[in-house]
Structures are given as C-alpha cells and as structure tokens.
Motif scaffolding. Structure first.
Motif, PDB file in Angstrom:
ATOM      1  N   SER A 131      32.117  13.307   4.196  1.00  0.00           N
ATOM      2  CA  SER A 131      31.979  14.271   3.102  1.00  0.00           C
ATOM      3  C   SER A 131      33.192  15.172   2.979  1.00  0.00           C
ATOM      4  CB  SER A 131      30.742  15.154   3.335  1.00  0.00           C
ATOM      5  OG  SER A 131      29.583  14.372   3.524  1.00  0.00           O
ATOM      6  N   VAL A 132      33.394  15.662   1.765  1.00  0.00           N
ATOM      7  CA  VAL A 132      34.371  16.711   1.505  1.00  0.00           C
ATOM      8  C   VAL A 132      33.556  17.965   1.178  1.00  0.00           C
ATOM      9  CG1 VAL A 132      36.306  17.475   0.087  1.00  0.00           C
ATOM     10  CG2 VAL A 132      35.974  15.031   0.530  1.00  0.00           C
ATOM     11  N   LEU A 133      33.593  18.945   2.060  1.00  0.00           N
ATOM     12  CA  LEU A 133      32.769  20.145   1.901  1.00  0.00           C
ATOM     13  C   LEU A 133      33.645  21.361   1.634  1.00  0.00           C
ATOM     14  CD1 LEU A 133      30.166  19.609   4.769  1.00  0.00           C
ATOM     15  CD2 LEU A 133      30.001  18.922   2.370  1.00  0.00           C
ATOM     16  N   ARG A 134      33.476  21.943   0.471  1.00  0.00           N
ATOM     17  CA  ARG A 134      34.219  23.148   0.110  1.00  0.00           C
ATOM     18  C   ARG A 134      33.512  24.388   0.638  1.00  0.00           C
ATOM     19  NH1 ARG A 134      38.540  20.604   0.021  1.00  0.00           N
ATOM     20  NH2 ARG A 134      39.404  19.878  -1.949  1.00  0.00           N
ATOM     21  N   THR A 135      34.231  25.498   0.689  1.00  0.00           N
ATOM     22  CA  THR A 135      33.717  26.732   1.268  1.00  0.00           C
ATOM     23  C   THR A 135      33.107  27.627   0.194  1.00  0.00           C
ATOM     24  OG1 THR A 135      35.425  26.658   2.976  1.00  0.00           O
ATOM     25  CG2 THR A 135      34.296  28.761   2.639  1.00  0.00           C
ATOM     26  N   PRO A 136      31.814  27.956   0.310  1.00  0.00           N
ATOM     27  CA  PRO A 136      31.172  28.834  -0.667  1.00  0.00           C
ATOM     28  C   PRO A 136      31.598  30.288  -0.453  1.00  0.00           C
ATOM     29  CG  PRO A 136      29.639  28.323   1.093  1.00  0.00           C
ATOM     30  CD  PRO A 136      30.887  27.516   1.368  1.00  0.00           C
ATOM     31  N   GLN A 137      31.314  31.131  -1.447  1.00  0.00           N
ATOM     32  CA  GLN A 137      31.740  32.533  -1.385  1.00  0.00           C
ATOM     33  C   GLN A 137      30.566  33.465  -1.664  1.00  0.00           C
ATOM     34  OE1 GLN A 137      35.170  33.083  -4.057  1.00  0.00           O
ATOM     35  NE2 GLN A 137      35.541  30.886  -3.941  1.00  0.00           N
ATOM     36  N   THR A 138      30.492  34.549  -0.911  1.00  0.00           N
ATOM     37  CA  THR A 138      29.476  35.575  -1.156  1.00  0.00           C
ATOM     38  C   THR A 138      29.893  36.435  -2.344  1.00  0.00           C
ATOM     39  OG1 THR A 138      28.922  35.696   1.200  1.00  0.00           O
ATOM     40  CG2 THR A 138      28.281  37.563  -0.165  1.00  0.00           C
ATOM     41  N   ILE A 139      28.928  36.702  -3.214  1.00  0.00           N
ATOM     42  CA  ILE A 139      29.149  37.620  -4.333  1.00  0.00           C
ATOM     43  C   ILE A 139      28.152  38.770  -4.223  1.00  0.00           C
ATOM     44  CG2 ILE A 139      29.045  37.936  -6.842  1.00  0.00           C
ATOM     45  CD1 ILE A 139      31.468  36.326  -5.970  1.00  0.00           C
ATOM     46  N   THR A 140      28.672  39.989  -4.211  1.00  0.00           N
ATOM     47  CA  THR A 140      27.852  41.195  -4.238  1.00  0.00           C
ATOM     48  C   THR A 140      28.352  42.053  -5.400  1.00  0.00           C
ATOM     49  OG1 THR A 140      29.303  42.486  -2.798  1.00  0.00           O
ATOM     50  CG2 THR A 140      27.634  41.109  -1.714  1.00  0.00           C
ATOM     51  N   LYS A 141      27.770  43.218  -5.536  1.00  0.00           N
ATOM     52  CA  LYS A 141      28.205  44.103  -6.614  1.00  0.00           C
ATOM     53  C   LYS A 141      29.673  44.492  -6.439  1.00  0.00           C
ATOM     54  CE  LYS A 141      25.849  47.559  -9.410  1.00  0.00           C
ATOM     55  NZ  LYS A 141      24.712  48.515  -9.454  1.00  0.00           N
ATOM     56  N   ASP A 142      30.151  44.483  -5.192  1.00  0.00           N
ATOM     57  CA  ASP A 142      31.528  44.914  -4.911  1.00  0.00           C
ATOM     58  C   ASP A 142      32.576  43.950  -5.461  1.00  0.00           C
ATOM     59  OD1 ASP A 142      30.617  47.174  -3.637  1.00  0.00           O
ATOM     60  OD2 ASP A 142      30.672  46.268  -1.635  1.00  0.00           O
ATOM     61  N   ASN A 143      32.259  42.645  -5.484  1.00  0.00           N
ATOM     62  CA  ASN A 143      33.263  41.672  -5.952  1.00  0.00           C
ATOM     63  C   ASN A 143      32.752  40.813  -7.098  1.00  0.00           C
ATOM     64  OD1 ASN A 143      31.443  40.098  -4.521  1.00  0.00           O
ATOM     65  ND2 ASN A 143      32.997  38.807  -3.561  1.00  0.00           N
ATOM     66  N   ILE A 144      31.773  41.332  -7.822  1.00  0.00           N
ATOM     67  CA  ILE A 144      31.101  40.545  -8.864  1.00  0.00           C
ATOM     68  C   ILE A 144      32.032  40.147 -10.003  1.00  0.00           C
ATOM     69  CG2 ILE A 144      30.302  42.457 -10.309  1.00  0.00           C
ATOM     70  CD1 ILE A 144      27.537  40.985 -10.304  1.00  0.00           C
ATOM     71  N   LYS A 145      33.120  40.887 -10.178  1.00  0.00           N
ATOM     72  CA  LYS A 145      34.061  40.566 -11.262  1.00  0.00           C
ATOM     73  C   LYS A 145      34.664  39.174 -11.107  1.00  0.00           C
ATOM     74  CE  LYS A 145      36.869  43.481 -13.042  1.00  0.00           C
ATOM     75  NZ  LYS A 145      37.985  44.441 -13.206  1.00  0.00           N
TER      76      LYS A 145
END
Length: 231
Positions: free
Chosen positions: A188-202
């Motif tokens: 598999s080729v697995l990419r890295t997910p990212q956390t989104i909160t109000k601080d970086n929602i833009k």
C-alpha cells in the motif's frame, strides 16, 4: 489510501487535548461511536484511537460510558444510539469519540437534545457539516485527508505498473495493510492525514477542499468571520 490507524490516533490524541481544555470533571465520562462493524476501515480507525484512549480507561483517568458500532455508518442510527447512551447514563457524558463527521453530528444533535453544551466531539473527513460544527464550537476536531495527495500517489503507482516497473511500484508501496477477508498483507501507499481544529481550520479553505459559500452561510457566516475565515 491514507493511514487509517493514524487517522484514529489523531482522533484519540486530539480528544485528549480537548478534554483537558474543556472538561472540568475529575474523571471524564466518555462515549465511543465506532463506524460500521463490517467495514475494515472502521476497524483500523478504532485500532488507532483505542491505542490512545483505552489506557486512560484502564488506568481510571477516564471512564468509558459505552462503546458501540453504528451499522452502515448510518447517521440516523447513530443518533438513536447516542440518545440511548445518554438516557442510560442519565445524561452524564463529558466527551464523545465519534469515528467520522456524520456520527459526530449525530452525537451533537443528541447532546443538544439533552441540553448538554461544550461537550468535546471528534470527527473525520473535513466535511462541510464537520467544518461548520467546528466553527460553531460544537465539534473539537476533524481529520483532513487531501484528495490530491491520494490521487497523485495512485497515478504514480499506475504509471509504474503500466510500464512493468515492479521495482518502482514496490518503492512507492512501502506500507502494507492487512486484508481480513483474503487474510493477506497488501502492499500500500499510505499518505499522512492531518488534524483540523478551529486553530488551523483555514487550511481546508485555502486548499479548496471546502468552499466558503458552502460552509459560511446563514448563522454560520458571522462565526466564520470570527474565526478569521473570509471569502
């Protein structure tokens, strides 16, 4: 694909932060809404967040109110399950680990119906509804999986395979995922997910993943502006 166990870890880790910031209870009481029991992705997400939150349950730092799977990821069933959890717990639930934005929104609806506010709820998918809930302060996080990263990886892999270049394909597919039906490991080729909160929602707006006009409308528009999100 994206690393789905990593998705779950991000959910668990961010919920820990949200509970620390928002919950006053000495021993937070946490409910868990898992995805469909016949979806291996749901199993992988759960493996990820269980690795974070189960030690807290086992140590007594947190109390697990309930842990249930939602058949077919059905949001209406999730709402019923969450309402039942709240009834059984006399509405004493301080946080919810929900496996995606749809389940998270169902949990938020049930919490509102019980008169509960400022309860940390997780999600995943960076959907319009999930982003709206984060802007409104009803959901503490979502997980962002940029589609172009997945598409680019698929294209690179397809080109290598079309050329018969197994070495190049193997170099791209550095990960493996267990196929529970075939009982085998799949390259598999697995990419890295990212956390989104109000601080970086833009970021999800800047990337064009969601559109301002879809998210920031009606009562949500002034909340977007307060969060620094503009058209």
């Amino acid at each position: 694909s994206f690393d789905n166990e990593a998705v779950g870890r991000l959910q668990g880790e961010t919920l820990v932060q949200c509970v620390e910031e928002q919950v006053d209870a000495e021993v937070p009481r946490v409910a868990v809404l898992n995805g469909s029991p016949d979806d291996n992705n749901a199993t992988l997400f759960k493996n990820g967040y269980d690795g974070v939150i189960n030690p807290l349950f086992e140590s007594g730092e947190w109390e697990e109110v309930d842990d249930q799977a939602v058949p077919d990821w059905d949001n209406q069933q999730a709402l019923v399950i969450m309402e039942q959890m709240l009834t059984a717990a006399d509405n004493d639930i301080n946080a919810v680990l929900a496996a995606n934005d749809g389940l998270g929104n169902a949990a938020i609806q049930a919490l509102r119906g019980a008169g509960l506010e400022s309860v940390p709820v997780t999600g995943q998918g960076a959907t319009v509804g999930g982003i709206q809930n984060i802007v409104a302060g009803d959901q503490c996080m979502t997980v962002y999986k940029p589609v172009p990263e997945e598409a680019d990886a698929a294209a690179e892999l397809a080109i290598a395979l079309a050329k018969g270049d197994k070495a190049a394909a193997d170099a791209l597919a550095k990960d493996t995922v267990k196929d529970p039906k075939g009982n085998r490991d799949v390259k598999s080729v697995l990419r890295t997910p990212q956390t989104i909160t109000k601080d970086n929602i833009k970021k999800v707006f800047d990337d064009g993943f969601v559109e301002y006009a879809d998210v920031c409308k009606g009562d949500v528009e002034p909340l977007c502006q307060q969060a620094g999100i503009t058209s």
